[in-house]
Design a protein around this motif. Structure first.
Motif, PDB file in Angstrom:
ATOM      1  N   SER A 102       0.821  -1.205   0.000  1.00 58.43           N
ATOM      2  CA  SER A 102       0.000   0.000   0.000  1.00 58.43           C
ATOM      3  C   SER A 102       0.859   1.261   0.000  1.00 58.43           C
ATOM      4  N   GLN A 106       0.853   4.076  -2.842  1.00 59.28           N
ATOM      5  CA  GLN A 106       0.546   5.455  -2.464  1.00 59.28           C
ATOM      6  C   GLN A 106       1.613   6.410  -2.978  1.00 59.28           C
ATOM      7  N   SER A 143      -4.710  -0.952 -10.210  1.00 56.43           N
ATOM      8  CA  SER A 143      -6.115  -0.836  -9.819  1.00 56.43           C
ATOM      9  C   SER A 143      -6.432   0.528  -9.231  1.00 56.43           C
ATOM     10  N   ARG A 144      -5.422   1.206  -8.681  1.00 53.85           N
ATOM     11  CA  ARG A 144      -5.634   2.511  -8.056  1.00 53.85           C
ATOM     12  C   ARG A 144      -5.233   3.674  -8.950  1.00 53.85           C
TER      13      ARG A 144
END
Length: 259
Positions: A102, A106, A143-144
């Motif tokens: 993550s 980010q 995906s983000r």
């Protein structure tokens, strides 16, 4: 841990041509600008810069972020692709946790805003045991990431030869690095020359070279060039690459970690 996301509609065509529009608009020649001061105002108009915008060190449970501090000087029109470089500690091996995935995702989303061509690159060399983590990280990023932004990922040359574990990757571009290929480098070079490049379609859209090693004549659509020392106009001219036009200087742009 999330499994590798398999794309039913591959990001690369059978000919190795990138289907993502942002990649299709990227220059055929790119120079890598590492974490050191670089003045690249002399680059031709049709050469882009993939620059290290941030580095993450994975150590134990930590993911230590080090934004770029070295100054990068380019002309305003120069195509820019931010790169997130990730290292894994050897002294304190990383946990390879979902939290670390993550954190990488980010930070990559943050540096993606530091380019001007809707392309961002992940540079993360992993050991065999760490491959599932890299695959999960690539999937999490894709995906983000805004669909309008293309995700480029560097790869060891061996990953695009017999070891094809990246097939079906969620990356929009895979850049096998045809340099620093280890103990079997000469044999790998001969093989790449004989077969005129990497055979898997997903490894034929781009390739990376180093200026201090012989550059193979491969058919990849885009070439990234790494220099172990600061770039100069003379070094670029001495590097084998397609003929480029002369660039005119314009107002320089300064890139630092504060931007």
């Amino acid at each position: 841990m999330t499994a590798l996301l398999l794309k039913t509609d591959s990001a690369l065509s059978d000919a190795g041509t990138p289907s993502h529009p942002a990649l299709a608009a990227l220059p055929a020649n790119m120079v890598w600008a590492w974490e050191r001061p670089e003045d690249l105002r002399w680059l031709p108009d049709d050469v882009g810069v993939a620059y290290v915008a941030s580095t993450i060190m994975l150590r134990g449970e930590e993911a230590l972020v080090h934004p770029r501090t070295a100054q990068l000087l380019v002309r305003e029109a120069t195509p820019l692709v931010p790169v997130l470089h990730v290292d894994a500690s050897w002294r304190l091996p990383p946990a390879l946790s979902e939290q670390q995935t993550s954190r990488i995702a980010q930070e990559l989303l943050r540096v993606a805003q530091r380019g001007n061509r809707h392309v961002v690159q992940l540079d993360f060399e992993v050991r065999r045991s760490q491959r599932p983590f890299l695959a999960a990280t690539i999937s999490a990023i894709r995906s983000r990431l805004d669909p309008s932004i293309a995700l480029s990922v560097t790869a060891l040359a061996s990953w695009c030869l017999d070891d094809t574990w990246m097939q079906g990757s969620a990356a929009d571009e895979i850049v096998p690095m045809a340099f620093r290929m280890g103990q079997e480098e000469q044999a790998l070079r001969r093989r790449l020359a004989q077969q005129q490049g990497f055979k898997p379609a997903y490894c034929r859209s781009a390739v990376g070279f180093a200026t201090d090693e012989p550059i193979l004549n491969l058919r990849n659509k885009r070439r990234y060039y790494f220099s172990p020392t600061a770039w100069t106009a003379d070094k670029w001219q001495a590097t084998p690459h397609p003929l480029q036009t002369n660039a005119t200087l314009s107002q320089p742009q300064f890139l630092t970690a504060s931007q």
